[in-house]
Design a protein around this motif. Structure first.
Motif, PDB file in Angstrom:
ATOM      1  N   TYR A  92       0.837  -1.199   0.000  1.00 22.72           N
ATOM      2  CA  TYR A  92       0.000   0.000   0.000  1.00 22.72           C
ATOM      3  C   TYR A  92       0.876   1.254   0.000  1.00 22.72           C
ATOM      4  O   TYR A  92       1.729   1.432   0.871  1.00 22.72           O
ATOM      5  CB  TYR A  92      -0.930   0.034   1.218  1.00 22.72           C
ATOM      6  CG  TYR A  92      -1.756   1.295   1.282  1.00 22.72           C
ATOM      7  CD1 TYR A  92      -2.891   1.438   0.491  1.00 22.72           C
ATOM      8  CD2 TYR A  92      -1.394   2.360   2.104  1.00 22.72           C
ATOM      9  CE1 TYR A  92      -3.650   2.604   0.522  1.00 22.72           C
ATOM     10  CE2 TYR A  92      -2.146   3.527   2.149  1.00 22.72           C
ATOM     11  CZ  TYR A  92      -3.270   3.636   1.352  1.00 22.72           C
ATOM     12  OH  TYR A  92      -4.009   4.792   1.379  1.00 22.72           O
ATOM     13  N   LYS A 147      -6.606   3.966 -10.268  1.00 25.47           N
ATOM     14  CA  LYS A 147      -6.602   3.397  -8.917  1.00 25.47           C
ATOM     15  C   LYS A 147      -7.340   2.059  -8.883  1.00 25.47           C
ATOM     16  O   LYS A 147      -6.909   1.124  -8.199  1.00 25.47           O
ATOM     17  CB  LYS A 147      -7.205   4.387  -7.928  1.00 25.47           C
ATOM     18  CG  LYS A 147      -6.330   5.606  -7.674  1.00 25.47           C
ATOM     19  CD  LYS A 147      -6.832   6.444  -6.510  1.00 25.47           C
ATOM     20  CE  LYS A 147      -8.121   7.132  -6.813  1.00 25.47           C
ATOM     21  NZ  LYS A 147      -8.542   8.039  -5.723  1.00 25.47           N
ATOM     22  N   GLN A 148      -8.442   1.957  -9.613  1.00 32.24           N
ATOM     23  CA  GLN A 148      -9.172   0.689  -9.692  1.00 32.24           C
ATOM     24  C   GLN A 148      -8.276  -0.418 -10.225  1.00 32.24           C
ATOM     25  O   GLN A 148      -8.221  -1.518  -9.668  1.00 32.24           O
ATOM     26  CB  GLN A 148     -10.381   0.829 -10.618  1.00 32.24           C
ATOM     27  CG  GLN A 148     -11.656   1.302  -9.972  1.00 32.24           C
ATOM     28  CD  GLN A 148     -12.799   1.312 -10.960  1.00 32.24           C
ATOM     29  OE1 GLN A 148     -12.751   2.023 -11.966  1.00 32.24           O
ATOM     30  NE2 GLN A 148     -13.822   0.538 -10.684  1.00 32.24           N
ATOM     31  N   VAL A 151      -5.420  -1.558  -7.836  1.00 34.53           N
ATOM     32  CA  VAL A 151      -5.876  -2.458  -6.770  1.00 34.53           C
ATOM     33  C   VAL A 151      -6.002  -3.879  -7.302  1.00 34.53           C
ATOM     34  O   VAL A 151      -5.617  -4.853  -6.639  1.00 34.53           O
ATOM     35  CB  VAL A 151      -7.211  -1.964  -6.175  1.00 34.53           C
ATOM     36  CG1 VAL A 151      -7.849  -3.042  -5.295  1.00 34.53           C
ATOM     37  CG2 VAL A 151      -6.979  -0.706  -5.355  1.00 34.53           C
ATOM     38  N   PRO A 156      -2.037  -1.065  -4.565  1.00 33.53           N
ATOM     39  CA  PRO A 156      -2.924   0.078  -4.316  1.00 33.53           C
ATOM     40  C   PRO A 156      -2.135   1.372  -4.153  1.00 33.53           C
ATOM     41  O   PRO A 156      -1.201   1.445  -3.348  1.00 33.53           O
ATOM     42  CB  PRO A 156      -3.636  -0.308  -3.018  1.00 33.53           C
ATOM     43  CG  PRO A 156      -2.687  -1.241  -2.329  1.00 33.53           C
ATOM     44  CD  PRO A 156      -2.017  -2.009  -3.424  1.00 33.53           C
ATOM     45  N   ASP A 159      -3.297   8.179  -2.987  1.00 37.39           N
ATOM     46  CA  ASP A 159      -3.680   9.337  -3.800  1.00 37.39           C
ATOM     47  C   ASP A 159      -3.439  10.615  -3.004  1.00 37.39           C
ATOM     48  O   ASP A 159      -4.162  10.924  -2.061  1.00 37.39           O
ATOM     49  CB  ASP A 159      -5.159   9.213  -4.180  1.00 37.39           C
ATOM     50  CG  ASP A 159      -5.613  10.306  -5.145  1.00 37.39           C
ATOM     51  OD1 ASP A 159      -4.834  11.254  -5.374  1.00 37.39           O
ATOM     52  OD2 ASP A 159      -6.738  10.201  -5.658  1.00 37.39           O
ATOM     53  N   SER A 332     -13.573  -3.667  -3.323  1.00 37.22           N
ATOM     54  CA  SER A 332     -12.350  -3.046  -3.842  1.00 37.22           C
ATOM     55  C   SER A 332     -12.661  -1.765  -4.613  1.00 37.22           C
ATOM     56  O   SER A 332     -11.837  -0.839  -4.658  1.00 37.22           O
ATOM     57  CB  SER A 332     -11.590  -4.028  -4.740  1.00 37.22           C
ATOM     58  OG  SER A 332     -12.348  -4.363  -5.892  1.00 37.22           O
ATOM     59  N   ASP A 333     -13.855  -1.678  -5.219  1.00 39.45           N
ATOM     60  CA  ASP A 333     -14.228  -0.445  -5.923  1.00 39.45           C
ATOM     61  C   ASP A 333     -14.533   0.674  -4.933  1.00 39.45           C
ATOM     62  O   ASP A 333     -14.249   1.845  -5.203  1.00 39.45           O
ATOM     63  CB  ASP A 333     -15.429  -0.698  -6.834  1.00 39.45           C
ATOM     64  CG  ASP A 333     -15.051  -1.497  -8.073  1.00 39.45           C
ATOM     65  OD1 ASP A 333     -13.908  -1.348  -8.534  1.00 39.45           O
ATOM     66  OD2 ASP A 333     -15.884  -2.283  -8.552  1.00 39.45           O
ATOM     67  N   SER A 336     -11.062   1.891  -3.891  1.00 39.43           N
ATOM     68  CA  SER A 336     -10.284   2.666  -4.855  1.00 39.43           C
ATOM     69  C   SER A 336     -10.980   3.951  -5.297  1.00 39.43           C
ATOM     70  O   SER A 336     -10.310   4.954  -5.576  1.00 39.43           O
ATOM     71  CB  SER A 336      -9.953   1.812  -6.089  1.00 39.43           C
ATOM     72  OG  SER A 336     -11.121   1.266  -6.662  1.00 39.43           O
TER      73      SER A 336
END
Length: 547
Positions: A92, A147-148, A151, A156, A159, A332-333, A336
């Motif tokens: 991360y 970003k999606q 991940v 990841p 930002d 996960s969406d 992100s």
């Protein structure tokens, strides 16, 4: 080592429920692990990548997580798991998205990782050229989509590209006789420090107040997305009561009204409605220069809104929810596009502080009569759940429970309209479903709060964002196939502190030896995850469910 946990190399963690340290271990473990199964004696947790990244984003280090496991472990931790956990957490933020004078830049202190991801076809299409060995230019439109995809690749990004302030609009809290609770202030501070992310609080713990606090901190035009029109109006009423905002400054954008004001409250339904294949209300997203977007019940965010949110990465985004669990698997969406978890206060912790009501949870198992069992046995797979969930035998149990809790405010919650109508008629009480006009819903909810109608039979329309502070009993007769997110909402109807001070009772009626019982295991898992006891009773033994 005599703790309640057995930590295994496959990332599963077993919790011995009867151990004296089990409650504290569950509390600490829940920060980074997900409960998978919760039978009577041993609960199974799994340490997932997304859980570790959410914990890291919320400020917890790999050392803290390993210290938790070591503190409660019965046996030494597997070396492979220790290494794997550290490596996963370290992923991360290895990639960082920032902004320079010309636009977005993705860079990394590890050029090999940057080179690896830049060779991915989907990511390559979002990059606009290599700037140096450790940085790439990112296309302006690609911030969310990038970003999606990162991940999905297991890298990841953090930002740090900042956010537009939006059009300034003065908003302050009206703390006349009240103030933000400590955990609410912490949630606001953690969100605003990062500018985007999700706050996880139990129903009744004041998520709307956290939203108001974030709005006061941002002092900007705000778009609030909610589940339905009733929720929109409760948000409006709460903002009028808690902030300096006036009626002229708050607009409703729904199927019934199309107002755009400095603070606009819109429903997910109107935003995702289409005409001739086109989303006809997307202009709302650009109607004003929004500085903050609030997603209420973010675990219910419709899939089309994810795509829309990918284009809103320059706006501050706050997700509010009681659970990060999504039945469609798109956690996960949320991570992100809305942002990672920034603050999480466990239900039992807030209950201990007296801010939400204590609750006892019961599963009441009912034997089907011979005729119903034969109908169930001969039915197709697609019909069996409905037959089990709507079994007429549940009616007598509902009557027993209503009699037992006479004088309390009782919600009877179901999935199927014919079952809801039948039970309402048998009890001679109102039924409230999504077919009722908004004005009628508000009128019935008001009658329930006042005590004029102490018993309501409701559909899932009451699951979301409905403020019923004096409900102390919920009887769940049928649901959405054991949905954990639905369980969170339905239990949440009972957790707002009531004026009576009565401990809440949450009953789920289950037909024995059917898929109804199988699906109930999902509900049990959610309740155990939150630290609630879950007693299984026989319908014949309802004389005193608390005994």
């Amino acid at each position: 080592m005599t703790g309640p946990l057995i930590v295994q190399s496959d990332r599963t963690v077993l919790l011995e429920v009867a151990h004296p340290d089990a409650a504290q271990a569950r509390h600490d473990l829940a920060l980074f692990a997900e409960l998978e199964r919760a039978p009577e004696h041993i609960h199974t947790y799994r340490i997932t990548r997304l859980g570790l990244w959410n914990a890291r984003a919320a400020g917890h280090s790999a050392d803290e997580m390993l210290n938790t496991l070591n503190l409660y472990a019965k046996f030494p931790l597997p070396e492979a798991l220790v290494t794997d956990l550290r490596d996963t957490v370290a992923r991360y933020g290895r990639l960082v998205i920032e902004r320079d004078d010309e636009g977005l830049v993705m860079h990394s202190s590890d050029p090999a990782v940057l080179e690896q991801v830049s060779r991915n076809k989907q990511i390559a299409s979002m990059l606009a050229g290599k700037l140096s060995d450790d940085s790439y230019r990112v296309a302006d439109w690609a911030r969310g989509s990038l970003k999606q995809q990162l991940v999905k690749l297991g890298w990841p990004a953090e930002d740090l590209a900042g956010y537009t302030p939006g059009t300034p609009h003065d908003i302050s809290l009206n703390e006349d006789g009240w103030q933000l609770r400590n955990y609410q202030q912490q949630a606001v501070d953690q969100f605003f420090k990062h500018g985007s992310g999700v706050v996880v609080l139990p129903c009744g713990a004041g998520k709307t107040i956290v939203g108001a606090g974030a709005m006061a901190a941002a002092d900007t035009t705000t778009l609030i997305l909610v589940t339905n029109t009733v929720s929109a109006r409760q948000w409006r009423d709460e903002l009028l009561r808690r902030t300096s905002l006036t009626e002229d400054e708050i607009g409703e954008y729904s199927g019934e009204s199309k107002e755009i004001k400095p603070v606009t409250i819109a429903t997910y339904q109107i935003l995702t409605s289409r005409r001739k294949g086109e989303y006809t209300h997307l202009s709302l997203l650009d109607a004003l220069d929004w500085g903050l977007i609030v997603y209420d019940e973010v675990h219910l965010l419709p899939a089309p809104v994810f795509k829309l949110t990918a284009d809103l990465q320059a706006r501050r985004r706050l997700g509010l929810t009681a659970t990060l669990v999504r039945e469609d698997g798109r956690e996960s969406d949320v991570f992100s596009l809305i942002g990672p978890k920034r603050f999480d206060a466990p239900w039992k912790e807030i209950e201990a502080q007296g801010f939400i009501s204590p609750a006892e949870c019961f599963e009441v198992r009912i034997d089907l009569p011979y005729e119903d069992r034969m109908q169930y046995a001969s039915a197709g797979d697609d019909q069996r759940y409905r037959i089990a969930a709507t079994a007429p035998a549940k009616l007598d149990v509902v009557k027993q429970l209503v009699t037992k809790h006479a004088g309390e405010r009782i919600l009877i919650i179901g999935q199927y309209l014919d079952q809801i109508d039948e039970i309402a008629a048998a009890l001679d009480v109102p039924a409230l479903t999504g077919q009722a006009p908004v004005a009628e819903r508000e009128e019935l909810f008001a009658a329930f709060r006042s005590g004029a109608e102490p018993v309501l039979v409701v559909s899932k329309v009451a699951n979301f964002s409905v403020d019923l502070p004096d409900a102390s009993v919920a009887i769940q007769i049928s649901g959405s196939y054991g949905s954990r997110q639905e369980e969170a909402q339905r239990l949440g109807r009972l957790l707002r502190p009531s004026s009576s001070g009565i401990s809440a009772s949450f009953y789920t009626l289950v037909s024995r030896d059917t898929v109804d019982q199988d699906f109930a295991q999902n509900r049990q898992r959610f309740l155990a995850e939150q630290g609630y006891s879950y007693s299984i009773l026989d319908a014949d033994d309802l004389g005193d469910p608390s005994s």
